[in-house]
Design an enzyme around this catalytic site. Sequence first.
Site, PDB file in Angstrom:
ATOM      1  N   SER A  45      -4.506 -19.027 -83.600  1.00 31.87           N
ATOM      2  CA  SER A  45      -4.434 -18.985 -85.061  1.00 31.87           C
ATOM      3  C   SER A  45      -3.167 -18.268 -85.496  1.00 31.87           C
ATOM      4  O   SER A  45      -2.617 -18.550 -86.560  1.00 31.87           O
ATOM      5  CB  SER A  45      -5.668 -18.288 -85.642  1.00 31.87           C
ATOM      6  OG  SER A  45      -5.688 -16.919 -85.308  1.00 31.87           O
ATOM      7  N   SER A  46      -2.682 -17.348 -84.636  1.00 32.76           N
ATOM      8  CA  SER A  46      -1.487 -16.575 -85.027  1.00 32.76           C
ATOM      9  C   SER A  46      -0.246 -17.460 -85.047  1.00 32.76           C
ATOM     10  O   SER A  46       0.546 -17.410 -85.991  1.00 32.76           O
ATOM     11  CB  SER A  46      -1.295 -15.365 -84.113  1.00 32.76           C
ATOM     12  OG  SER A  46      -1.176 -15.754 -82.757  1.00 32.76           O
ATOM     13  N   ASP A  54       2.612 -20.858 -77.393  1.00 36.62           N
ATOM     14  CA  ASP A  54       1.868 -21.136 -78.627  1.00 36.62           C
ATOM     15  C   ASP A  54       2.773 -21.692 -79.717  1.00 36.62           C
ATOM     16  O   ASP A  54       2.453 -22.692 -80.363  1.00 36.62           O
ATOM     17  CB  ASP A  54       1.194 -19.853 -79.147  1.00 36.62           C
ATOM     18  CG  ASP A  54       0.213 -19.273 -78.155  1.00 36.62           C
ATOM     19  OD1 ASP A  54      -0.002 -19.891 -77.089  1.00 36.62           O
ATOM     20  OD2 ASP A  54      -0.342 -18.190 -78.445  1.00 36.62           O
ATOM     21  N   GLU A  76      -2.130 -20.853 -67.033  1.00 37.64           N
ATOM     22  CA  GLU A  76      -2.479 -19.675 -67.839  1.00 37.64           C
ATOM     23  C   GLU A  76      -1.752 -18.443 -67.299  1.00 37.64           C
ATOM     24  O   GLU A  76      -1.712 -18.224 -66.086  1.00 37.64           O
ATOM     25  CB  GLU A  76      -3.988 -19.453 -67.798  1.00 37.64           C
ATOM     26  CG  GLU A  76      -4.558 -18.907 -69.079  1.00 37.64           C
ATOM     27  CD  GLU A  76      -4.409 -19.875 -70.246  1.00 37.64           C
ATOM     28  OE1 GLU A  76      -3.526 -19.626 -71.092  1.00 37.64           O
ATOM     29  OE2 GLU A  76      -5.148 -20.875 -70.315  1.00 37.64           O
ATOM     30  N   HIS A  77      -1.201 -17.676 -68.243  1.00 45.52           N
ATOM     31  CA  HIS A  77      -0.409 -16.480 -67.899  1.00 45.52           C
ATOM     32  C   HIS A  77       0.831 -16.849 -67.084  1.00 45.52           C
ATOM     33  O   HIS A  77       1.317 -16.043 -66.294  1.00 45.52           O
ATOM     34  CB  HIS A  77      -1.266 -15.440 -67.170  1.00 45.52           C
ATOM     35  CG  HIS A  77      -2.275 -14.775 -68.067  1.00 45.52           C
ATOM     36  ND1 HIS A  77      -1.959 -13.757 -68.920  1.00 45.52           N
ATOM     37  CD2 HIS A  77      -3.591 -15.030 -68.269  1.00 45.52           C
ATOM     38  CE1 HIS A  77      -3.041 -13.377 -69.587  1.00 45.52           C
ATOM     39  NE2 HIS A  77      -4.051 -14.145 -69.215  1.00 45.52           N
ATOM     40  N   SER A 121      -4.164 -15.111 -98.374  1.00 46.86           N
ATOM     41  CA  SER A 121      -4.887 -15.953 -97.431  1.00 46.86           C
ATOM     42  C   SER A 121      -6.334 -16.093 -97.874  1.00 46.86           C
ATOM     43  O   SER A 121      -6.943 -15.112 -98.317  1.00 46.86           O
ATOM     44  CB  SER A 121      -4.860 -15.326 -96.031  1.00 46.86           C
ATOM     45  OG  SER A 121      -5.829 -15.944 -95.209  1.00 46.86           O
ATOM     46  N   ASP A 166       3.482 -18.547 -68.871  1.00 50.19           N
ATOM     47  CA  ASP A 166       4.631 -18.721 -69.795  1.00 50.19           C
ATOM     48  C   ASP A 166       5.576 -17.531 -69.734  1.00 50.19           C
ATOM     49  O   ASP A 166       6.794 -17.712 -69.667  1.00 50.19           O
ATOM     50  CB  ASP A 166       4.193 -19.074 -71.228  1.00 50.19           C
ATOM     51  CG  ASP A 166       3.359 -18.031 -71.942  1.00 50.19           C
ATOM     52  OD1 ASP A 166       2.871 -17.086 -71.293  1.00 50.19           O
ATOM     53  OD2 ASP A 166       3.188 -18.175 -73.172  1.00 50.19           O
ATOM     54  N   GLY A 171      -8.677 -15.358 -83.471  1.00 50.32           N
ATOM     55  CA  GLY A 171      -8.888 -14.466 -82.336  1.00 50.32           C
ATOM     56  C   GLY A 171      -9.692 -15.094 -81.209  1.00 50.32           C
ATOM     57  O   GLY A 171     -10.222 -14.387 -80.356  1.00 50.32           O
TER      58      GLY A 171
HETATM   59  P1  ADP Z   1      -5.411 -16.057 -81.768  1.00 52.46           P
HETATM   60  O1  ADP Z   1      -3.976 -16.397 -81.966  1.00 52.46           O
HETATM   61  O2  ADP Z   1      -5.905 -16.327 -80.399  1.00 52.46           O
HETATM   62  O3  ADP Z   1      -6.308 -16.658 -82.791  1.00 52.46           O
HETATM   63  P2  ADP Z   1      -4.421 -13.418 -82.306  1.00 52.46           P
HETATM   64  O4  ADP Z   1      -5.019 -12.070 -82.178  1.00 52.46           O
HETATM   65  O5  ADP Z   1      -3.146 -13.699 -81.608  1.00 52.46           O
HETATM   66  O6  ADP Z   1      -5.550 -14.471 -81.928  1.00 52.46           O
HETATM   67  O7  ADP Z   1      -4.146 -13.707 -83.839  1.00 52.46           O
HETATM   68  C1  ADP Z   1      -5.167 -13.515 -84.794  1.00 52.46           C
HETATM   69  C2  ADP Z   1      -4.605 -12.844 -86.026  1.00 52.46           C
HETATM   70  O8  ADP Z   1      -3.742 -13.766 -86.760  1.00 52.46           O
HETATM   71  C3  ADP Z   1      -5.654 -12.434 -87.029  1.00 52.46           C
HETATM   72  O9  ADP Z   1      -6.215 -11.179 -86.706  1.00 52.46           O
HETATM   73  C4  ADP Z   1      -4.844 -12.374 -88.330  1.00 52.46           C
HETATM   74  O10 ADP Z   1      -4.099 -11.169 -88.395  1.00 52.46           O
HETATM   75  C5  ADP Z   1      -3.874 -13.524 -88.155  1.00 52.46           C
HETATM   76  N1  ADP Z   1      -4.414 -14.757 -88.757  1.00 52.46           N
HETATM   77  C6  ADP Z   1      -4.851 -15.861 -88.139  1.00 52.46           C
HETATM   78  N2  ADP Z   1      -5.275 -16.794 -89.025  1.00 52.46           N
HETATM   79  C7  ADP Z   1      -5.104 -16.269 -90.254  1.00 52.46           C
HETATM   80  C8  ADP Z   1      -5.354 -16.713 -91.607  1.00 52.46           C
HETATM   81  N3  ADP Z   1      -5.881 -17.889 -91.864  1.00 52.46           N
HETATM   82  N4  ADP Z   1      -5.027 -15.875 -92.618  1.00 52.46           N
HETATM   83  C9  ADP Z   1      -4.493 -14.676 -92.382  1.00 52.46           C
HETATM   84  N5  ADP Z   1      -4.251 -14.199 -91.143  1.00 52.46           N
HETATM   85  C10 ADP Z   1      -4.554 -14.961 -90.090  1.00 52.46           C
HETATM   86 MG    MG Z   2      -2.306 -15.470 -80.944  1.00 53.22          MG
END
Ligand code: ADP
Ligand code: MG
Length: 363
Positions: A109-110, A154, A16-17, A50, A19, A104
Site C-alpha cells: 500500500s505504501s 514495490d 523474496e528478500h 486520505s 531485491d 500493512g
Molecule cells: P505495506 O506497504 O505492506 O502495505 P507499509 O508499512 O510499507 O505496508 O505501508 C503502510 C503505510 O502506508 C500505512 O501505515 C500508511 O502510513 C501508508 N498508507 C498506505 N495506504 C494509505 C492510504 N490509503 N492513505 C494514507 N496512508 C496510507
Molecule cells: Mg510497504
Amino acid sequence: MRRSFSAPGRVNLIGEHTDYNDGFVFPAAIDFAATVEITPRSDRIVELASEHYPDTFSFPLDDPDAKARRCWTDYAQGVALVLHHSGYPLSGADLFIRSSVPVGAGLSSSAALEVSCGLALAAISGHSISRLDLAKACLEAENEFVGMRCGIMDQFVSTHGCADSAILLDCRSLEYRVVPLPASARLVICNTMVKHQLAGSAYNERRQDCETAAHQMGVPSLRDVTAAMFAEFADALPARIRLRAQHVIQEIERTERAADVLMMGGLTLFGRYMYESHESLRDAYEVSCAELDLMVELARVQPGVFGARMTGAGFGGCTINLVDAQYVNQFRHEVAAAYHEATGIAPDIYVCRAVQGAHEITT
Ligand code: ADP
Ligand code: MG
C-alpha cells in the site's frame, strides 16, 4: 481542473528478500490500487488528505527544513520533495487519496500511495516523467524521507505492471522481462490478518546480515556469489550469516529459473519452486511465522494448488497461492474455514488479476 491518477499494489510470486541484494524478483501489479484526486492550487502549498485517516496535512514545497513526522503523510510528502528537488519542480495542489490496497499486509500500500501521488504531482506540474524516474523518486522517498530501507521492487512494479503478466526484474541492472501468466491459473492471496512486532526491526537486521555476508566474501552484494563460490566460503561464515546468505543466493537463482519455467507454461514446477522459497524463508532466512506456515500447509493439501508461499517481508501479512481456475472457489472456502478453525481468525482471501502500472484515470 481536477484529475485522477491510480497506482496498483503488488504481489511477489517468488524472489523474496532478494531485491536489496541486487537479485531477481518476480512480482505482478494487482487490482488493488491507490487513487489520487488532485486539484492544482495557485500557491506553493501541498495539502494531503486520505479517506483512511481523519487528519489533513499541508506543507510548503520550498521548506528546506522539512522533516518526516512518522505519519502516513510522510510517503506523499517524501515523494513530492524528492521530485521537487531532482529536476521536477512542482506546483501546489490538494490531494485526496483513496486506496483499496490492504494497509500493512505486504501488498505494498505504501508504494501505491507514493507512486500515485508522485505521478499526480508531476503531471499537474507539466512534467511527463518516465516510469523509471518515478519509481526511483518513490524509492528515494521511502528510503531517505520515511526511513524504510526497502529495495526497488514495490515502486518498480507499481509503475511498470502489465495486464495478465508478472515482471521478472533484475534489481541490479533494472532490466526486466514481462512474463504472461497462464490463463488457467489464478493468483490467490490469503491474508493471515496478523502482523508481528518484529517486522520493522528484523527487516533492517536481515539487510545488515546480508551486507556482512557479502563483505566477508569480498563482493559488493550477494548477487555476486555463485553457488560454487558459496560452497567454498560457507564454512568460514558464522552460522546465522551463513543461513541468511544461503537463502538469498539460492532464492536469486530459483527466481530466474522459476520465471523461465513459467514462460514455458510449467505451472507444476513453478509451484514447487514456490514451496521451496517458503521453506527457505522459514528455515534459513527466519522471517515466516506460525500463521504464514499454517496458511501454506492448508493450501498445500487442497486440490488444484500448484504452489504457495509467504509473500512480502514476512512476520505476518499474506501468502500467494497459484491455483487452478476451476478450483478457486473451493480453495477459498476450504482454506478460510480451516484457518478460522485453527486460529479463531477469519482470513481475507483475494482472487487477484495482474494489471497495468500507474496511469491517469480518464473517463
Ligand atoms: P505495506 O506497504 O505492506 O502495505 P507499509 O508499512 O510499507 O505496508 O505501508 C503502510 C503505510 O502506508 C500505512 O501505515 C500508511 O502510513 C501508508 N498508507 C498506505 N495506504 C494509505 C492510504 N490509503 N492513505 C494514507 N496512508 C496510507
Ligand atoms: Mg510497504
